[in-house]
Design an enzyme around this catalytic site. Sequence first.
Site, short mmCIF file in Angstrom:
data_model
loop_
_atom_site.label_atom_id
_atom_site.label_comp_id
_atom_site.label_asym_id
_atom_site.label_seq_id
_atom_site.Cartn_x
_atom_site.Cartn_y
_atom_site.Cartn_z
N CYS A 61 0.95 -1.15 -0.03
CA CYS A 61 0.06 0.24 0.00
C CYS A 61 0.89 1.08 0.07
O CYS A 61 2.08 1.27 0.17
CB CYS A 61 -0.85 -0.08 1.33
SG CYS A 61 -1.88 -1.54 1.49
N ARG A 81 1.53 1.54 -5.97
CA ARG A 81 1.78 0.67 -5.11
C ARG A 81 0.36 -0.18 -4.62
O ARG A 81 0.48 -1.10 -4.04
CB ARG A 81 2.15 1.34 -3.92
CG ARG A 81 3.67 2.00 -3.95
CD ARG A 81 4.06 2.93 -2.63
NE ARG A 81 4.14 1.85 -1.51
CZ ARG A 81 5.47 1.45 -1.12
NH1 ARG A 81 6.32 1.89 -1.77
NH2 ARG A 81 5.41 0.66 -0.32
N TRP A 84 -3.85 -1.70 -1.47
CA TRP A 84 -3.81 -2.94 -2.11
C TRP A 84 -4.19 -4.09 -1.09
O TRP A 84 -3.66 -4.39 0.06
CB TRP A 84 -2.48 -3.45 -2.54
CG TRP A 84 -2.64 -4.65 -3.42
CD1 TRP A 84 -3.00 -4.83 -4.85
CD2 TRP A 84 -1.97 -5.94 -2.99
NE1 TRP A 84 -2.83 -6.05 -5.20
CE2 TRP A 84 -2.25 -6.67 -4.02
CE3 TRP A 84 -1.48 -6.33 -1.79
CZ2 TRP A 84 -1.77 -8.11 -3.82
CZ3 TRP A 84 -1.15 -7.82 -1.87
CH2 TRP A 84 -1.27 -8.88 -2.77
N ASN A 114 0.54 -0.25 6.41
CA ASN A 114 1.32 -1.08 5.05
C ASN A 114 1.61 -2.12 5.89
O ASN A 114 2.42 -2.00 6.60
CB ASN A 114 2.00 -0.20 4.33
CG ASN A 114 2.57 -0.97 3.03
OD1 ASN A 114 2.09 -2.13 2.76
ND2 ASN A 114 3.79 -0.75 2.44
N GLY A 115 1.16 -3.44 5.45
CA GLY A 115 1.79 -4.59 5.94
C GLY A 115 0.54 -5.52 6.33
O GLY A 115 -0.47 -5.51 5.93
N GLU A 148 8.65 -14.60 -19.51
CA GLU A 148 8.78 -13.23 -19.00
C GLU A 148 7.75 -12.54 -20.28
O GLU A 148 6.82 -11.66 -19.69
CB GLU A 148 10.22 -12.57 -19.22
CG GLU A 148 10.05 -10.97 -19.00
CD GLU A 148 9.57 -10.43 -17.91
OE1 GLU A 148 9.11 -11.28 -16.97
OE2 GLU A 148 9.23 -9.26 -17.63
N LYS A 164 4.34 -10.49 -18.99
CA LYS A 164 3.89 -9.16 -19.52
C LYS A 164 2.74 -9.07 -20.05
O LYS A 164 1.91 -8.36 -19.66
CB LYS A 164 5.02 -8.94 -20.46
CG LYS A 164 6.38 -7.82 -20.17
CD LYS A 164 6.24 -6.99 -18.85
CE LYS A 164 6.32 -7.75 -17.58
NZ LYS A 164 7.17 -7.80 -17.01
N GLU A 182 -0.21 -9.77 -17.35
CA GLU A 182 -0.47 -9.06 -16.30
C GLU A 182 -1.12 -7.61 -16.55
O GLU A 182 -1.73 -7.04 -15.98
CB GLU A 182 0.91 -8.91 -15.50
CG GLU A 182 1.92 -8.23 -16.15
CD GLU A 182 3.03 -7.76 -15.08
OE1 GLU A 182 2.89 -7.82 -13.85
OE2 GLU A 182 4.07 -8.20 -15.46
N HIS A 215 5.02 -32.24 -25.94
CA HIS A 215 4.72 -32.97 -24.70
C HIS A 215 3.38 -32.48 -24.15
O HIS A 215 3.42 -32.49 -22.84
CB HIS A 215 6.08 -32.99 -23.93
CG HIS A 215 7.08 -33.41 -24.43
ND1 HIS A 215 7.30 -34.67 -24.76
CD2 HIS A 215 8.32 -32.76 -25.09
CE1 HIS A 215 8.70 -34.88 -25.34
NE2 HIS A 215 9.28 -33.60 -25.40
N LYS A 232 2.79 -2.84 -7.47
CA LYS A 232 4.21 -2.80 -7.90
C LYS A 232 4.82 -3.69 -7.17
O LYS A 232 6.00 -4.30 -7.75
CB LYS A 232 4.46 -1.23 -7.75
CG LYS A 232 6.19 -1.33 -8.39
CD LYS A 232 5.99 -1.78 -9.93
CE LYS A 232 7.48 -1.67 -10.68
NZ LYS A 232 7.66 -2.22 -11.91
C1 AGP Z 1 6.60 -8.26 -13.00
O1 AGP Z 1 6.03 -7.21 -14.12
C2 AGP Z 1 5.40 -8.07 -11.92
N1 AGP Z 1 5.74 -6.44 -11.49
C3 AGP Z 1 6.31 -8.59 -10.71
O2 AGP Z 1 6.30 -10.22 -11.23
C4 AGP Z 1 7.39 -8.24 -10.06
O3 AGP Z 1 8.51 -8.55 -11.14
C5 AGP Z 1 7.77 -9.22 -8.69
O4 AGP Z 1 6.58 -8.87 -8.01
C6 AGP Z 1 8.92 -8.79 -8.09
O5 AGP Z 1 8.94 -7.62 -7.74
P1 AGP Z 1 10.35 -6.90 -7.08
O6 AGP Z 1 11.45 -7.04 -8.24
O7 AGP Z 1 9.96 -5.46 -6.91
O8 AGP Z 1 10.69 -7.85 -6.06
#
Ligand code: AGP
Length: 616
Positions: free
Chosen positions: A2, A27, A74, A100-101, A488, A492, A495, A511, A611
């Site tokens: 958050c 965030r 969040w 936050n937590g 990856e 991308k 998400e 397979h 994020k």
């Molecule tokens: C990837 O696009 C995401 N935002 C997510 O997988 C991110 O890479 C992951 O949460 C790790 O975040 P960090 O690199 O800040 O630890």
Amino acid sequence: MCGIIGYVGRSQALPILLEGLKRLEYRGYDSAGVATIEEGCITVRKEVGRIEDLRRAIGQHPVGGTTGISHTRWATHGKVTQENAHPHFDRSGKMALVHNGVIENYASLRTQLEEEGHQFVSQTDTEVLSHLIGRAFDRSAERTTSAMVTAIREALQLVSGTYGIAVIHAELPGVIIGARRGSPLVLGIGKGEHFLASDVSAIVGHTRDVVYLNDYEIVVLNGEGFTITTLEGNGADYNVTKVEMTDEDVGKGDYPHYMLKEIHEQVRSVTDALRGRLSHEEATAKLGGLNMTNAALRSVERVILTGCGTAFHAAMIGEYAIETLAQIPTECEFASEFRYRNLPMTKDTLVFVLSQSGETADTLAALRESKRKGHRTLGICNNVASTIARESDGGVYMHAGPEIGVAATKSFTSQVTILTLIALLLGRIRNLSSSDGSRIIAELEALPAKIEQVLTLEAEIAAVARRYAQAKVMLFMGRQYNYPVALEGALKLKEISYIAASGYASAELKHGVIALVNEETPSIFIAPNDALFHKNLSNIEEVKARGGPVIGIGTQGKGAELSLVCDDVILIPDAPEYLTPILASIALQFFAYYIAVELECDVDKPRNLAKSVTVE
Ligand code: AGP
């Protein structure tokens, strides 16, 4: 994760809080709220949705006051509702708190408080913490800031889990109290005003003089100054840091989305990842931040790379690079798995944790588990003052600049660049020859120009993306260094567009995966001009034979062959196998971005995501 921002000073708090929340919205953005102290009362406004929804709601009922706290959420505990949005009151209605937590023992604490007559309006762990602090303060004989600090200390001793909190009380105008354990908090030092935030991007427009709080510290701030003490009540030393980031860095500039801006920043971010780290005379990389002598590095017999999401995909590429260039057994682990495994590790096992934010809970836990077992643990982070950066035994900063878009882009290519430097360094103190080292350095120095070339493909890639934007399922395939690129590229796309994209090692297609192939399911093959090009070509043929559309990501010189079998071809510059992932992934970043735009998705703030995930 958050976002929190608090303000105390001479100005009206509300505009500062709303602007700061806007900077923190990446965030978490389920709901948002503010609380200010005005004429001896606390006023709270909170709304489900985005900061703009909150701003519109407040517009009809403005709130005044020069002391305030605010939060963008969040959700961890409790649905996305107005009742669950922060700030949360205590029982008296005179204290407000943002958090936050995760308070792990909130349920038992809530039961205990309910037995004492407390009533809750939300399902959150945060409201329980608010009541816990309020109860301790209301039991105090004094009604002073010091008594509130004591109450916070007492309440925090009872909770387990993580917190970064900001607290205000109607009877303590002009005062904000913050505390942290496991979630970041930074104090901003202004002239006659002070700020408290979960990261500096919320306050760089007001001050660049900051103090990063440590776990188990409590800060009291008012317009004139601040004090920092420990949870036990002792004084705490602190350093004032001048933040490099500027307000312009955290803006979008002329781009429609942060993600597109950050894709285009990769010439600079990769250049900055390399800056000062290439030694021509020794044909090696210079990484002083590892805090390890060559002798210590030479004794390393095994490397473990760990991270989450995109960082894990970068780690997978690092595994190939270190094994190929340095011949050291290397493996990568999801941080969330690593922390619970009992990996047979010796004193000569070196652990790297990768994290753009430096606050990801699983990665931080993996770091602490590795250190607990006595292993040298190094961080590859972007956020200089992050918890992971500060708790690592050393490491390599990414210097990628703030990455605001939830989808990681430049942080990924910076991580891969740095892992290549690490592989070069480890190789050159083992079997890698000086000429090999010089050749790798030349390839690294040529990389930014090749990235520039990929960026010029934007319009071409956008056109291809639009043709496939309506697909519901998409398959990404790659071999060796490009298998993680397939993963990856799929991440991308899924998400930010919510398309069911998945990545595979190309040879795995037959397979089971090939059962998914049909006319509506596009397959994207990363098929560079390498030793396995013709193997990839065979896999493409297998897909075509079943009517599946294929997009080929190839390298210059193989366009004609790819065009014979693919429906669409995107050609990126040729590069060594350990650098092609960087170029291919940038092409796939554009691909995902333009599909998401075509589908009118919220590119920078995709649903359900944040994020950095600072909860487990
Ligand atoms: C990837 O696009 C995401 N935002 C997510 O997988 C991110 O890479 C992951 O949460 C790790 O975040 P960090 O690199 O800040 O630890």
